[in-house]
Enzyme design. Structure first.
Site, PDB file in Angstrom:
ATOM      1  N   PRO A  15       3.963  -3.937   3.321  1.00 53.78           N
ATOM      2  CA  PRO A  15       5.351  -3.499   3.219  1.00 53.78           C
ATOM      3  C   PRO A  15       5.694  -2.804   1.900  1.00 53.78           C
ATOM      4  CG  PRO A  15       5.184  -5.908   3.361  1.00 53.78           C
ATOM      5  CD  PRO A  15       3.838  -5.362   3.621  1.00 53.78           C
ATOM      6  N   ASN A  16       6.516  -1.787   2.037  1.00 47.90           N
ATOM      7  CA  ASN A  16       7.085  -1.012   0.925  1.00 47.90           C
ATOM      8  C   ASN A  16       6.109  -0.029   0.273  1.00 47.90           C
ATOM      9  OD1 ASN A  16       9.683  -2.347   1.080  1.00 47.90           O
ATOM     10  ND2 ASN A  16       8.644  -4.137   0.250  1.00 47.90           N
ATOM     11  N   ARG A  23       9.341   4.555  -5.192  1.00 44.13           N
ATOM     12  CA  ARG A  23       9.687   3.172  -5.503  1.00 44.13           C
ATOM     13  C   ARG A  23       9.109   2.785  -6.868  1.00 44.13           C
ATOM     14  NH1 ARG A  23       5.801  -1.420  -3.293  1.00 44.13           N
ATOM     15  NH2 ARG A  23       6.951  -3.236  -4.020  1.00 44.13           N
ATOM     16  N   ASN A  79      -4.209  -3.467   0.612  1.00 43.40           N
ATOM     17  CA  ASN A  79      -3.158  -3.734  -0.364  1.00 43.40           C
ATOM     18  C   ASN A  79      -2.013  -4.342   0.439  1.00 43.40           C
ATOM     19  OD1 ASN A  79      -1.091  -3.859  -2.169  1.00 43.40           O
ATOM     20  ND2 ASN A  79      -1.376  -1.785  -2.981  1.00 43.40           N
ATOM     21  N   ALA A  82       3.790  -7.350  -1.165  1.00 42.76           N
ATOM     22  CA  ALA A  82       4.278  -8.700  -1.490  1.00 42.76           C
ATOM     23  C   ALA A  82       3.731  -9.779  -0.551  1.00 42.76           C
ATOM     24  CB  ALA A  82       5.804  -8.712  -1.474  1.00 42.76           C
ATOM     25  N   GLU A 103      -9.544  -6.456  -1.866  1.00 41.91           N
ATOM     26  CA  GLU A 103      -8.098  -6.512  -2.120  1.00 41.91           C
ATOM     27  C   GLU A 103      -7.774  -5.523  -3.242  1.00 41.91           C
ATOM     28  OE1 GLU A 103      -6.975 -10.294  -3.771  1.00 41.91           O
ATOM     29  OE2 GLU A 103      -4.837  -9.770  -3.873  1.00 41.91           O
ATOM     30  N   HIS A 105      -4.660  -3.647  -5.703  1.00 45.20           N
ATOM     31  CA  HIS A 105      -3.281  -3.501  -6.190  1.00 45.20           C
ATOM     32  C   HIS A 105      -3.234  -2.381  -7.216  1.00 45.20           C
ATOM     33  CE1 HIS A 105      -2.145  -7.184  -4.203  1.00 45.20           C
ATOM     34  NE2 HIS A 105      -3.239  -7.733  -4.699  1.00 45.20           N
ATOM     35  N   ARG A 112       2.489  -9.812 -14.302  1.00 44.70           N
ATOM     36  CA  ARG A 112       3.893  -9.640 -13.894  1.00 44.70           C
ATOM     37  C   ARG A 112       4.554 -11.003 -13.636  1.00 44.70           C
ATOM     38  NH1 ARG A 112       4.015  -5.162  -9.395  1.00 44.70           N
ATOM     39  NH2 ARG A 112       6.254  -5.265  -9.900  1.00 44.70           N
TER      40      ARG A 112
HETATM   41  C1  DQA Z   1       1.345  -4.461  -5.254  1.00 50.44           C
HETATM   42  C2  DQA Z   1       1.715  -5.687  -6.088  1.00 50.44           C
HETATM   43  C3  DQA Z   1       2.613  -6.631  -5.301  1.00 50.44           C
HETATM   44  O1  DQA Z   1       2.982  -7.742  -6.110  1.00 50.44           O
HETATM   45  C4  DQA Z   1       3.882  -5.913  -4.881  1.00 50.44           C
HETATM   46  O2  DQA Z   1       4.701  -6.769  -4.088  1.00 50.44           O
HETATM   47  C5  DQA Z   1       3.621  -4.626  -4.190  1.00 50.44           C
HETATM   48  C6  DQA Z   1       2.577  -3.753  -4.712  1.00 50.44           C
HETATM   49  C7  DQA Z   1       0.523  -3.430  -6.057  1.00 50.44           C
HETATM   50  O3  DQA Z   1      -0.111  -2.577  -5.450  1.00 50.44           O
HETATM   51  O4  DQA Z   1       0.561  -3.449  -7.300  1.00 50.44           O
HETATM   52  O5  DQA Z   1       4.307  -4.258  -3.231  1.00 50.44           O
HETATM   53  O6  DQA Z   1       0.536  -4.898  -4.167  1.00 50.44           O
END
Ligand code: DQA
Length: 152
Positions: A15-16, A23, A79, A82, A103, A105, A112
């Protein structure tokens, strides 16, 4: 159509991540998800792999994509956004997949907020790559190619 002999890597975005580039660019950079996936595809092709991409806003869609990769895809790059931090059904789905799982990110969640420090994916991943911005994805493709070559 002739069936390709290339190994397929499923690249999953949670998501997102569809909003990358718009963003919080100060954290996630200015490249769009399409920009990242184009680079992933180019790197994969150089390494003799092909990619399939899924971008999903919900855990059910991601779990279904993992189920459909079983026995069909050689590896998964994920990825989870959240979902990384709480989606145990994602953990269980990945545990059912036989190949390498990397995995990824863009940011480094360990530096963070404390709620980002736990990953439910890490215990079932071959390894995790975080904090290298756009390069995180490229490094992940190299990691998958190395792991698949070792399996041969
Ligand atoms: C993320 C890190 C996550 O904590 C966050 O919620 C994201 C992006 C990253 O790629 O840094 O949506 O996965």
């Amino acid at each position: 159509m002739a069936k390709s002999n290339l190994q397929t890597v499923l690249v999953l975005s949670g998501p997102n991540l569809n909003l990358l580039g718009q963003r919080q660019p100060e954290i996630y950079g200015t490249d769009s998800l399409q920009d990242h996936m184009r680079r992933v595809g180019e790197t994969a092709a150089q390494l003799g792999l092909q990619i399939e991409t899924v971008s999903a806003q919900g855990v059910a869609e991601i779990v279904e994509a993992i189920h459909s990769a079983r026995g069909r895809c050689a590896a998964i790059i994920i990825n989870p956004g959240a979902l990384t931090h709480f989606a145990w059904s994602l953990h269980d789905a990945l545990a059912s997949f036989a190949g390498p799982i990397v995995e990824v990110h863009l940011s480094n969640p360990a530096t963070r907020e404390s709620w980002r420090h736990e990953s439910v994916v890490a215990p079932v991943a071959s390894g995790s790559i975080a904090g290298f911005g756009a390069d995180s994805y490229v490094f992940a493709v190299h990691a998958v190619a190395t792991l698949l070559a070792k399996k041969k």
